[in-house]
Structures are given as structure tokens and as C-alpha cells.
Design an enzyme around this catalytic site. Structure first.
Site, PDB file in Angstrom:
ATOM      1  CG  HIS A 146      17.310  -9.745 -12.862  1.00  0.00           C
ATOM      2  ND1 HIS A 146      16.953  -9.992 -11.561  1.00  0.00           N
ATOM      3  CD2 HIS A 146      18.660  -9.558 -12.869  1.00  0.00           C
ATOM      4  CE1 HIS A 146      18.042  -9.954 -10.797  1.00  0.00           C
ATOM      5  NE2 HIS A 146      19.078  -9.685 -11.562  1.00  0.00           N
ATOM      6  CG  ASP A 149       4.031  -9.634 -13.294  1.00  0.00           C
ATOM      7  OD1 ASP A 149       3.219  -8.988 -13.990  1.00  0.00           O
ATOM      8  OD2 ASP A 149       3.686 -10.322 -12.317  1.00  0.00           O
ATOM      9  CG  HIS A 151       0.723  -6.075 -10.921  1.00  0.00           C
ATOM     10  ND1 HIS A 151       0.408  -6.102  -9.573  1.00  0.00           N
ATOM     11  CD2 HIS A 151       1.681  -7.028 -11.098  1.00  0.00           C
ATOM     12  CE1 HIS A 151       1.147  -7.032  -8.969  1.00  0.00           C
ATOM     13  NE2 HIS A 151       1.931  -7.596  -9.873  1.00  0.00           N
ATOM     14  CG  HIS A 186       6.596  -8.005  -9.072  1.00  0.00           C
ATOM     15  ND1 HIS A 186       6.843  -9.348  -9.203  1.00  0.00           N
ATOM     16  CD2 HIS A 186       5.244  -7.860  -9.146  1.00  0.00           C
ATOM     17  CE1 HIS A 186       5.712  -9.998  -9.351  1.00  0.00           C
ATOM     18  NE2 HIS A 186       4.714  -9.119  -9.327  1.00  0.00           N
ATOM     19  CB  CYS A 187      12.140  -9.176 -10.727  1.00  0.00           C
ATOM     20  SG  CYS A 187      13.129 -10.426 -11.583  1.00  0.00           S
ATOM     21  CG  HIS A 197      14.696 -11.913  -8.025  1.00  0.00           C
ATOM     22  ND1 HIS A 197      15.174 -11.677  -9.299  1.00  0.00           N
ATOM     23  CD2 HIS A 197      15.414 -12.960  -7.557  1.00  0.00           C
ATOM     24  CE1 HIS A 197      16.133 -12.546  -9.590  1.00  0.00           C
ATOM     25  NE2 HIS A 197      16.274 -13.338  -8.541  1.00  0.00           N
ATOM     26  CG  MET A 202      14.026  -6.477  -9.295  1.00  0.00           C
ATOM     27  SD  MET A 202      14.979  -7.863  -9.924  1.00  0.00           S
ATOM     28  CE  MET A 202      15.373  -7.222 -11.558  1.00  0.00           C
ATOM     29  CG  HIS A 307      -2.410   8.840   9.027  1.00  0.00           C
ATOM     30  ND1 HIS A 307      -3.732   9.223   9.085  1.00  0.00           N
ATOM     31  CD2 HIS A 307      -1.760   9.603   9.947  1.00  0.00           C
ATOM     32  CE1 HIS A 307      -3.870  10.175  10.005  1.00  0.00           C
ATOM     33  NE2 HIS A 307      -2.693  10.421  10.539  1.00  0.00           N
ATOM     34  CD  GLU A 331      -9.319   7.967  10.611  1.00  0.00           C
ATOM     35  OE1 GLU A 331      -8.644   8.516  11.500  1.00  0.00           O
ATOM     36  OE2 GLU A 331     -10.307   7.257  10.847  1.00  0.00           O
ATOM     37  CB  THR A 332      -5.724   5.630   7.726  1.00  0.00           C
ATOM     38  OG1 THR A 332      -5.217   6.461   8.769  1.00  0.00           O
ATOM     39  CG2 THR A 332      -4.697   4.543   7.429  1.00  0.00           C
ATOM     40  CG  HIS A 358      -1.732   5.357  11.409  1.00  0.00           C
ATOM     41  ND1 HIS A 358      -2.070   4.796  12.626  1.00  0.00           N
ATOM     42  CD2 HIS A 358      -1.675   6.678  11.623  1.00  0.00           C
ATOM     43  CE1 HIS A 358      -2.229   5.748  13.527  1.00  0.00           C
ATOM     44  NE2 HIS A 358      -1.998   6.910  12.944  1.00  0.00           N
TER      45      HIS A 358
END
Length: 393
Positions: A146, A149, A151, A186-187, A197, A202, A307, A331-332, A358
């Protein structure tokens, strides 16, 4: 290897439908700056803030205080200051990978690779210009290699090139949080293992707050009374010839059939925080009327659209960048796959609110729904039943 098949009642679990409810909320209104002298003062303040920020960016890790952050399982977030004080810090965190089975719903199981045992992994919180020193642990009881990463990190595949660990190994690396916002981690061990993964849960998120805290975009500070982290995940559980979900005794036994199911791009489950109903009923989120709640929402794989039924997004950073002016009164809002967003809402009515993806098919039939139980006094001025149901006159 022989597959152990778990016979599951075919169809939609009716419990998924039992979450809807709500009331009405309204957005907050931010204040703008006047022209003339106030504008000049604002420009001077902006210049001063930028100079201070530049100074904060110039520290190296060996000049700074080290702080261990105690990570907690989602939806909760670690203790943190909303506004940074003093110099940046080196934030030490530890993530341990656990390979295990989880129950997605009513006897449906999936193998996961979980950071600190939870899907999603825990939220990490720091401030811009802090350093994050992360130790990734891969116990010898695991069978897969494993890495991680982030971001929010710069270079080396987000840290993926520096953190690949085989079972029985651990690694420590450090990165500087140069951008303020919410970010997925994430992996990403390479090739087909990356989507596999991630589809095994993950992933997690990191929130990098501005040093001065959140702002409405007009220079007015924003504060939250509570914060919740909701990690949305898509799972791909294979079915047998009779339409029953399969269960596998070992992780590697599931790999080929799960990968084939993933190729269809049709998830069997789309869930919040690791399972259908994980944030409903007794596990519902809590708030009070008048409290401002920050929701951090991540999706490592697919686009989604949070939402609040009975509420709104007063201030929303849908792309996750706190350098952006927040959008207001939504709203969303959209969260792109592979990203995390933040939304701030001040609750104005008590009762049950539903927090959903939503695409209501995914919310009700696949599982992407949560409850928020809000305590307080009802405001008839916002909503009232004028006349009870009765025979048509």
C-alpha cells in the site's frame, strides 16, 4: 479458491427508504465593503495579510513546533483550531492499513483496505503552510502493498512514490500544505491496483484551513460550531447466477470478480461512511437550532451532488478551494470525483433533516443517505401547517 456464496434477498432494502424528512432553512447574508476610505483600508489590510502569509510560507520544518494529531473515525473530525496561532507547525499523523471484511448492509459483505480501520479513512486537519509528517503502517498480517497519494501534497505522485510499503513495513514522509482547501487522499500502488484499492474503500480527506480561518469572501470571518466528515464510496459486489451477492473468504479470492464488476461502472452500493445506514438512526449526526455546521464531503471515484433536505448550503466551496469566494445559498452542490468539498449551514428548524446524494436513485436505492437530528424550538414563521388534511370541500 472456492467462493463462499452468501444468499441475499434480491431487491431494494426497504430500510433505505426510511430516511426522508425535513424542514425549511435559509442562507446567511454576508456584508460587503463600502468604497472610498474603507476600500483603501481593505487594500492595506489585504497587503498586510499577504505579507504575513508570505512570512508564514518561508519557515522550514526544522524551525517549527511538532504536534501529534489524534485522528478519529469519521464522521467526526480531530480537535483543531479554526484560526491558526503563531508559526506553522509540523503535524504528525499515523495511518495504519487494515485489510478486513465489512458488512455493507443486511448480510452483504465486501473486502476493504481501510486507513485506521474506517471507510473512509479519518479526516486530517491542518492550516496552510503547516507541514504534515505522516507515518503509513502496513502490518505483517496484510497481504497487499500500500501507499498514499494526498491531493494536497506537491510532487512524487502526491507522496505515492515515497510511501509504498509491503506487509510488515512502515514509512514516514513529510509534505508542506501549500494550498488551503479540502482534498482527497487515497492508495495508488500502480496499475489496476489503483482503482481496485480505491473501490475497496481506501480513501479519505484532508482539510487545510486558511491560517486566518474561513471567510465569506468579503473579509468577514466564518465560524462553525460542529464539523462532520462524510466520505462517499462506491462498492462493486459481484452476484451469482441467481442474483445473490457473493461473499469471499479471502481478500485475493474476490479480486478477479470484483474487477470485472468494476468494469461495468455500475456500483452495487453507493454509501456514506462505509455502509447503508451508517449515518442514520442511532448513528445520525446531531446539531442544534442556531448552530453552524461544516460538512466536508469527499468522493474518490465518482461525481456526486450533496443536498440537505430541509436546509441549504449557506456557504459552499464545491471545488474545495478555500482561496475561492464561497458560493451562497445553494440547494445542491457538485463534488467532482477525486475531490472533496465543504459546505457551511446554520440550522434554523429542529427535527429530522436528511443529507443525501441528490441522485435520489443512488440515495434511496443504493444507500447514499444520512440523517441529521436537530434539537431546538420550531419557528412557525418559517413553516407551519395552515390546515390539517381533511375532506375536499
Amino acid at each position: 479458491m472456492k467462493n463462499e456464496q452468501q444468499s441475499i434477498e434480491h431487491g431494494v432494502d426497504t430500510n433505505r427508504r426510511q430516511f426522508l424528512g425535513g424542514s425549511v432553512g435559509a442562507g446567511l447574508v454576508g456584508l460587503g465593503l463600502a468604497s472610498g476610505l474603507m476600500a483603501s483600508q481593505a487594500n492595506a489590510t489585504t497587503a498586510g495579510t499577504k505579507a504575513k502569509s508570505d512570512r508564514m510560507a518561508n519557515y522550514t520544518a526544522d524551525q517549527l513546533e511538532r504536534v501529534k494529531q489524534e485522528l478519529v473515525p469519521p464522521p467526526f473530525v480531530p480537535k483543531h483550531d479554526q484560526v491558526a496561532s503563531g508559526k506553522p507547525k509540523v503535524i504528525e499523523v499515523r495511518l495504519e492499513v487494515e485489510e478486513k471484511q465489512i458488512e455493507l448492509e443486511n448480510g452483504v459483505y465486501a473486502w476493504v483496505c481501510a486507513f485506521n480501520g474506517s471507510v473512509p479513512g479519518p479526516l486530517i486537519v491542518c492550516h496552510q503552510h503547516d507541514y504534515v509528517e505522516l507515518t503509513l503502517v502496513n502490518p505483517k498480517t496484510n497481504v497487499l502493498s500500500h501507499n498514499i497519494d494526498l491531493h494536497s501534497a506537491t510532487g512524487a505522485m502526491g507522496g505515492g512514490e515515497l510511501t509504498l510499503v509491503a506487509p510488515g513495513q512502515e514509512v514516514t514522509f513529510r509534505f508542506k500544505a501549500t494550498k488551503a482547501g479540502t482534498f482527497v487522499y487515497h492508495c495508488a500502488p500502480g496499475g489496476i491496483m489503483i482503482p481496485w484499492h480505491v473501490a475497496m474503500g481506501m480513501h479519505g480527506a484532508i482539510m487545510v484551513l486558511p491560517r486566518e480561518g474561513l471567510s465569506d469572501g468579503d473579509g468577514n470571518p466564518l465560524h462553525y460550531d460542529r464539523a462532520y466528515y462524510i466520505g462517499e464510496a462506491d462498492f462493486y459486489v459481484p452476484k451469482d447466477a441467481q442474483g445473490n451477492y457473493k461473499r469471499y473468504n479471502q481478500l485475493m479470492e474476490s479480486m478477479e470478480e470484483v474487477l470485472n464488476t468494476m468494469k461495468t461502472l455500475l456500483p452495487s452500493h453507493i454509501v456514506f461512511n462505509g455502509g447503508v445506514g451508517a449515518l442514520t438512526g442511532k448513528q445520525a449526526l446531531n446539531a442544534r437550532v442556531g448552530e453552524s455546521v461544516l460538512f466536508i464531503h469527499s468522493q474518490a471515484n465518482r461525481d456526486t451532488r450533496p443536498h440537505i433536505i430541509g436546509g441549504h448550503g449557506d456557504y459552499v466551496w464545491p471545488a474545495g478551494s478555500f482561496a475561492d469566494r464561497p458560493q451562497r445559498d445553494l440547494e445542491t452542490w457538485m463534488v467532482a470525483g477525486g475531490s472533496a468539498a465543504a459546505a457551511l449551514y446554520t440550522f434554523r428548524q429542529p427535527g429530522l433533516h436528511a443529507y443525501v446524494n441528490h441522485n435520489l436513485i443512488e440515495a434511496i436505492m443504493k444507500g447514499a443517505a444520512a440523517h441529521i437530528k436537530v434539537d431546538g424550538e420550531w419557528d412557525d414563521n418559517l413553516m407551519v401547517q395552515v390546515r390539517k388534511p381533511s375532506a375536499i370541500a
